[in-house]
Motif scaffolding. Structure first.
Motif, PDB file in Angstrom:
ATOM      1  N   UNK A  88      91.319  21.776  87.053  1.00  0.00           N
ATOM      2  CA  UNK A  88      90.820  22.425  85.830  1.00  0.00           C
ATOM      3  C   UNK A  88      91.246  21.672  84.573  1.00  0.00           C
ATOM      4  N   UNK A  89      92.349  20.924  84.648  1.00  0.00           N
ATOM      5  CA  UNK A  89      92.842  20.170  83.503  1.00  0.00           C
ATOM      6  C   UNK A  89      92.244  18.765  83.405  1.00  0.00           C
ATOM      7  N   UNK A  90      91.311  18.451  84.313  1.00  0.00           N
ATOM      8  CA  UNK A  90      90.676  17.139  84.312  1.00  0.00           C
ATOM      9  C   UNK A  90      91.415  16.077  85.096  1.00  0.00           C
ATOM     10  N   UNK A  91      92.557  16.412  85.675  1.00  0.00           N
ATOM     11  CA  UNK A  91      93.314  15.436  86.472  1.00  0.00           C
ATOM     12  C   UNK A  91      92.744  15.343  87.889  1.00  0.00           C
ATOM     13  N   UNK A  92      92.697  14.123  88.394  1.00  0.00           N
ATOM     14  CA  UNK A  92      92.235  13.895  89.755  1.00  0.00           C
ATOM     15  C   UNK A  92      93.291  14.434  90.722  1.00  0.00           C
ATOM     16  N   UNK A  93      92.881  15.379  91.553  1.00  0.00           N
ATOM     17  CA  UNK A  93      93.777  16.001  92.534  1.00  0.00           C
ATOM     18  C   UNK A  93      93.898  15.105  93.761  1.00  0.00           C
ATOM     19  N   UNK A  94      92.767  14.682  94.292  1.00  0.00           N
ATOM     20  CA  UNK A  94      92.744  13.769  95.429  1.00  0.00           C
ATOM     21  C   UNK A  94      91.375  13.112  95.506  1.00  0.00           C
ATOM     22  N   UNK A 131      94.723   9.546  92.357  1.00  0.00           N
ATOM     23  CA  UNK A 131      95.180  10.906  92.039  1.00  0.00           C
ATOM     24  C   UNK A 131      96.068  10.819  90.803  1.00  0.00           C
ATOM     25  N   UNK A 132      95.910  11.790  89.903  1.00  0.00           N
ATOM     26  CA  UNK A 132      96.673  11.818  88.665  1.00  0.00           C
ATOM     27  C   UNK A 132      95.923  11.226  87.482  1.00  0.00           C
ATOM     28  N   UNK A 139      83.696  20.105  80.465  1.00  0.00           N
ATOM     29  CA  UNK A 139      84.014  21.219  81.363  1.00  0.00           C
ATOM     30  C   UNK A 139      85.519  21.321  81.661  1.00  0.00           C
ATOM     31  N   UNK A 140      86.231  20.202  81.477  1.00  0.00           N
ATOM     32  CA  UNK A 140      87.668  20.181  81.727  1.00  0.00           C
ATOM     33  C   UNK A 140      88.464  20.258  80.431  1.00  0.00           C
TER      34      UNK A 140
END
Length: 144
Positions: A88-94, A131-132, A139-140
């Motif tokens: 939701x914060x726009x950071x790549x999770x994986x 990631x990160x 949207x983010x």
């Protein structure tokens, strides 16, 4: 509904709104992608199915109303894809790299996500997206 998609003529396929986003890497890279938006349930079900190619700077963004675990497959998808799961914060999770065309194996997020960006298979590795890293898009709440 997925069964219906396999029988639909090309003229009956969904059309998608277009936009663009930027991925900002920890190494200082800024990569712009022209994206199609999979917004409705039918668009999200169809995704990039039946596409024979995807421009190097193109992708499709799937957005959810709220963060949630996500799972995708490659049924009727003809090209390998990288799936970038975005919080939701726009950071790549994986990132799942080079998803295999036609595979019914589940490709899962590593946690709740608000969006998934599909790009050409191998592109995230070529650009050093990890990631990160951060996705800049309205949207983010990260658009500049």
């Amino acid at each position: 509904m997925a069964i219906l998609l396999t029988a639909l003529p090309a003229a009956a396929l969904e059309t998608f709104a277009r936009s663009s986003l930027v991925i900002e890497t920890a190494a200082g890279g800024h990569y712009r992608f022209d994206i199609e938006l999979a917004e409705t349930p039918m668009q999200q079900m169809q995704g990039l199915m039946f596409r024979e190619k995807l421009a190097p700077d193109a992708g499709m963004l799937f957005l959810y109303d709220r963060p949630q675990p996500a799972s995708f497959w490659m049924r009727n998808t003809l090209i390998p894809l990288d799936m970038i799961f975005i919080g939701a914060d726009g950071k790549v999770v994986n990132i799942h790299q080079n998803a295999v065309p036609h595979s019914l194996d589940a490709v899962n997020s590593a946690g709740p996500v608000k969006g998934i960006l599909e790009i050409n298979g191998g592109m995230s590795a070529r650009l050093g997206i990890r990631a990160g890293d951060r996705v800049l898009y309205k949207a983010f709440g990260t658009a500049k």
